[in-house]
Design an enzyme around this catalytic site. Structure first.
Site, PDB file in Angstrom:
ATOM      1  N   HIS A  41       0.877  -1.174   0.000  1.00  0.00           N
ATOM      2  CA  HIS A  41       0.000   0.000   0.000  1.00  0.00           C
ATOM      3  C   HIS A  41       0.914   1.223   0.000  1.00  0.00           C
ATOM      4  O   HIS A  41       1.980   1.218   0.615  1.00  0.00           O
ATOM      5  CB  HIS A  41      -0.884   0.008   1.246  1.00  0.00           C
ATOM      6  CG  HIS A  41      -1.630   1.305   1.441  1.00  0.00           C
ATOM      7  ND1 HIS A  41      -2.804   1.591   0.775  1.00  0.00           N
ATOM      8  CD2 HIS A  41      -1.341   2.380   2.217  1.00  0.00           C
ATOM      9  CE1 HIS A  41      -3.232   2.794   1.143  1.00  0.00           C
ATOM     10  NE2 HIS A  41      -2.362   3.294   2.014  1.00  0.00           N
ATOM     11  N   CYS A 115      -4.474   1.859  -4.905  1.00  0.00           N
ATOM     12  CA  CYS A 115      -3.828   2.989  -4.232  1.00  0.00           C
ATOM     13  C   CYS A 115      -2.545   3.407  -4.943  1.00  0.00           C
ATOM     14  O   CYS A 115      -2.214   4.604  -5.003  1.00  0.00           O
ATOM     15  CB  CYS A 115      -3.541   2.625  -2.776  1.00  0.00           C
ATOM     16  SG  CYS A 115      -2.438   1.191  -2.593  1.00  0.00           S
TER      17      CYS A 115
END
Length: 248
Positions: A41, A115
């Site tokens: 992430h 993301c």
């Protein structure tokens, strides 16, 4: 000018300690060991103490912020300075408002809009380097594989359609030959070859009693069970904006 900082986390939000530990080990092997990539992430910090990223939610924007390096859903790994931007805080806020409209939470896709893709676009608009390739390599590889599989499936369907069309033409041709043979008058030249009417009837029966060409829809229905499908894991809806959203 101000630094643009990329914060990177190991994705450890599966709800299972065993799975989370497996992901951490995968990242150690593929990123730290051989430098290929992993399951990460990412979020971008520019001005202030918050980082900005993107994740799934059922309604509203998927863009959210939280204190830099402190997203509670993941395990913090490292940060990378991608460069400096000349934009003012007002310009940064304008860019974030635009991205918030363009990146709704329900548009999240594990392979093509996650993301890391958001951070890539944010950095591009800030005029700094994009993310290192290893950050999102697994998702990019998966997306390419899905595109290849989709193109292959399309070519197979087109080939089946062409086969069906050709078989229908051949069937009509053979049926016409059988009809002509059935209606053909006897001639002395055929006296030693059997009765033409019998021959035509037998040939017509062979064609009409045989399996007719399947329609393209029938073949596609038979193939449904073999089609490659991608099933994305369900994501939980998030509480509100400025709270970490679910990712990967």
């Amino acid at each position: 000018m101000t630094d643009v900082i990329l914060h990177i986390y190991d994705v450890t939000n599966s709800g299972s300690d065993k799975t989370n530990n497996t992901i951490v080990n995968i990242n150690k092997i593929f990123k730290d060991g051989i430098g290929i990539g992993g399951i990460f992430h990412s979020a971008v910090q520019v001005y202030g103490d918050d980082e900005w990223s993107f994740g799934f939610c059922e309604q509203g924007t998927g863009v959210f912020s939280c204190p830099s390096g402190k997203n509670p859903m993941y395990t913090y790994r490292e940060c990378i300075v991608l460069g400096q931007t000349n934009f003012s805080i007002l310009k940064i806020n304008q860019i974030l408002r635009e991205l918030s409209r363009e990146w709704p939470g329900n548009s999240y896709d594990l392979l093509s809009k996650n993301c890391n893709h958001f951070c890539d676009e944010f950095c591009e608009r800030l005029g700094v380097e994009k993310l290192p390739g290893w950050v999102n390599r697994f998702a990019n590889a998966g997306d390419a594989a899905m595109e290849v599989a989709g193109n292959t499936a399309l070519r197979l369907r087109q080939a089946k359609t062409e086969i069906v069309s050709a078989s229908k033409v051949a069937y009509r041709f053979l049926l016409g030959v059988a009809n002509n043979a059935t209606g053909a008058p006897e001639s002395p030249g055929n006296s030693n070859r059997g009765t033409p009417r019998f021959q035509g009837t037998w040939f017509k029966g062979l064609v009409t009693n045989g399996a007719k060409p399947s329609s393209s829809s029938e073949i596609e229905n038979q193939d449904d069970g073999n089609r490659l499908q991608w099933q994305q894991d369900d994501e939980s809806p998030l509480r509100q904006n400025s709270q970490p959203r679910h990712d990967i």
